[in-house]
Design a protein around this motif. Sequence first.
Motif, PDB file in Angstrom:
ATOM      1  N   TYR A   1       0.836  -1.199   0.000  1.00  0.00           N
ATOM      2  CA  TYR A   1       0.000   0.000   0.000  1.00  0.00           C
ATOM      3  C   TYR A   1       0.873   1.254   0.000  1.00  0.00           C
ATOM      4  O   TYR A   1       0.616   2.211  -0.734  1.00  0.00           O
TER       5      TYR A   1
ATOM      6  N   ARG B   1       2.257   1.623  -3.489  1.00  0.00           N
ATOM      7  CA  ARG B   1       1.226   2.076  -4.439  1.00  0.00           C
ATOM      8  C   ARG B   1       0.962   3.560  -4.285  1.00  0.00           C
ATOM      9  O   ARG B   1       0.746   4.272  -5.263  1.00  0.00           O
TER      10      ARG B   1
ATOM     11  N   SER C   1      -6.087  -5.773  -1.496  1.00  0.00           N
ATOM     12  CA  SER C   1      -5.615  -5.067  -0.303  1.00  0.00           C
ATOM     13  C   SER C   1      -6.672  -5.123   0.804  1.00  0.00           C
ATOM     14  O   SER C   1      -6.397  -5.515   1.945  1.00  0.00           O
TER      15      SER C   1
ATOM     16  N   LYS D   1      -6.792  -8.131   4.312  1.00  0.00           N
ATOM     17  CA  LYS D   1      -6.849  -7.730   5.732  1.00  0.00           C
ATOM     18  C   LYS D   1      -8.136  -8.212   6.383  1.00  0.00           C
ATOM     19  O   LYS D   1      -8.131  -8.690   7.511  1.00  0.00           O
TER      20      LYS D   1
ATOM     21  N   PHE E   1     -12.729   6.573  -4.242  1.00  0.00           N
ATOM     22  CA  PHE E   1     -11.668   6.032  -5.104  1.00  0.00           C
ATOM     23  C   PHE E   1     -12.201   5.813  -6.512  1.00  0.00           C
ATOM     24  O   PHE E   1     -11.536   6.052  -7.500  1.00  0.00           O
TER      25      PHE E   1
HETATM   26  N1  URA Z   1      -8.292   0.708   1.331  1.00  0.00           N
HETATM   27  C1  URA Z   1      -7.382  -0.287   1.458  1.00  0.00           C
HETATM   28  O1  URA Z   1      -7.228  -0.868   2.519  1.00  0.00           O
HETATM   29  N2  URA Z   1      -6.670  -0.606   0.372  1.00  0.00           N
HETATM   30  C2  URA Z   1      -6.797  -0.009  -0.804  1.00  0.00           C
HETATM   31  O2  URA Z   1      -6.124  -0.363  -1.726  1.00  0.00           O
HETATM   32  C3  URA Z   1      -7.741   1.037  -0.922  1.00  0.00           C
HETATM   33  C4  URA Z   1      -8.485   1.360   0.181  1.00  0.00           C
END
Ligand code: URA
Length: 427
Positions: free
Chosen positions: A167, A170, A185, A189, A209
Motif C-alpha cells: 500500500y 502504491r 488489499s 486484511k 476512489f
Molecule cells: N483501502 C485499502 O485498505 N486498500 C486499498 O487499496 C484502498 C483502500
Amino acid sequence: MAEHDMVDVIRAKRDGGRLSDSQIDWVIDAYTREQVAEEQMSALLMAIFIRGMADDEIARWTDAMIRSGERMRLEFDRPTTDKHSTGGVGDKVTLPLAPLVAACGAIVPQLSGRGLGHTGGTLDKLESIPGWKASLTAAEYRQQLEDVGAVVCAAGDTLAPADKKLYALRDVTGTVDCIPLIASSIMSKKIAEGADALTLDVKFGSGAFMREYADAEQLARTMVALGTAHGVRTASVLTSMENPLGRSAGNALEVAESVEVLAGGGPADVVELTLVLAREMLASVGISRDPAEVLASGKAMDKWSEMIAAQGGDPSAALPVARERHDVLAERDGVLAGLDALSVGVAAWRLGAGRARKEDPVSAVAGVTWHAGVGDAVRRGQPLLTLHTDDPARFERALEALDGAVRLADPGTDVTQQPLVRDIIRP
Ligand code: URA
C-alpha cells in the motif's frame, strides 16, 4: 517455494500474460521478506495497473497476501460480523454502527487504519476523544470482544504484512486506484481478521476512489467473490459519495456528529446508511433484531460508552474545538444543488484533519461543517460552510479547494436528490 526471476515476472505481466500461482506466491513472499527491490515491485504494480488481472489471479494474489501474516481465529458464543468502507468524505458511519450492531447481539471486530489523503481514518477520529487509545494487545482485543462485543482498534503488524508494504508503495507510484490491487488489499486484511461475515460499503462519485458507478460495481463484485471463496459471508452496499456524508468532515467534528446519531438525532443520511449497513451485517449472521428500534432505545449509546471507556477514553468528556473559524456565505438566494465531496475532503485535509504521509500528525479539531443539505433553500449571506482550524494560515488553501464546490440552483428549483444506496450485491 519455487524461486523466480523478478524480471521474468515483470515481463510476463507487462506483455499481458497471467502470472502463475507459483510466481504470485513467490513475489508476495519475497517482497514481504524484502528480497525484491522496490523498483522492481513498482514496475510490476504499474504493469498490473495497466494490464489488469484475471479473477483467479486476483484470488491467488489475495491468498498470498493473507498468508504473508496470521489468519486470526475468532471463536465466541455469538457470531462475528464486520464492515469496511472504501472511504469517503464525512464517512463516520463505523462510529455509530459498531456499537449498534453489538447492542443487537453480534460481535464486531474492527481492525482499522488511519486516513491517508482526503478521506479520514476511523482511528484518527476516535483519537480525538480524550484518553482513547488505538493500540490493544491481542489479549485485550479478545477480552473486549467478549465483554463489550465491539472493538475498533489498530491492526497489528501480523495482519497481512504484505499489504502494508504494497500500500505504501502504491501510494507513491500512482497505482492506488486499480481494482485488483484495491480488492486484494482490502480483502486480505478483512479475511485475515477472521470475522464470520463482512459487509462492504463501496463508494462511487467525486469523493470516492471509484468515480464511476460501473467501476465501483466491479470492485464490489470482485470483493464479494473473494470473501465468499474464503468462507466469509460477504455483501457489498454501493453508496453515492458525490456529496459528502452528514454535515461534517474532520476528526472531533465527526465524533460529535456520531454521538448525535447515537442519541437519536443526527443527519438523515448518516442515520440511513448506519441502519442499511446494520441490517445487512445482522442478516449476514442470522440476527433478526431491528437496529432502528435498538438505536431509539438508547442501548447503542450505552454500548458506545462501554466501548470508548474500555479503550481508556472518557465518553462524557468535552471534545476539543478549533480556536479559529471562518464562514463561507451564500452569494445569492437559491437551492443547494450540490456540494462536491472531493473539494470538501481536500479542504478538511488542508485545514489539518488529514495527513499527506503516514507519519504526519493530524489535528483533532480541524475540518469543515456545512449547514445545508442538497435540496435545501438558502438565503444570500447565510453561512453555508464553516472552516475549523487552530492555524489560520491554513484558511487560504482550504478556501481554494472549495472554489466551485457549492452549486446553487435558482430559488424554487426542484432539486431531486440521488438515492444514497444504489444497490446491494450479495453472493
Ligand atoms: N483501502 C485499502 O485498505 N486498500 C486499498 O487499496 C484502498 C483502500
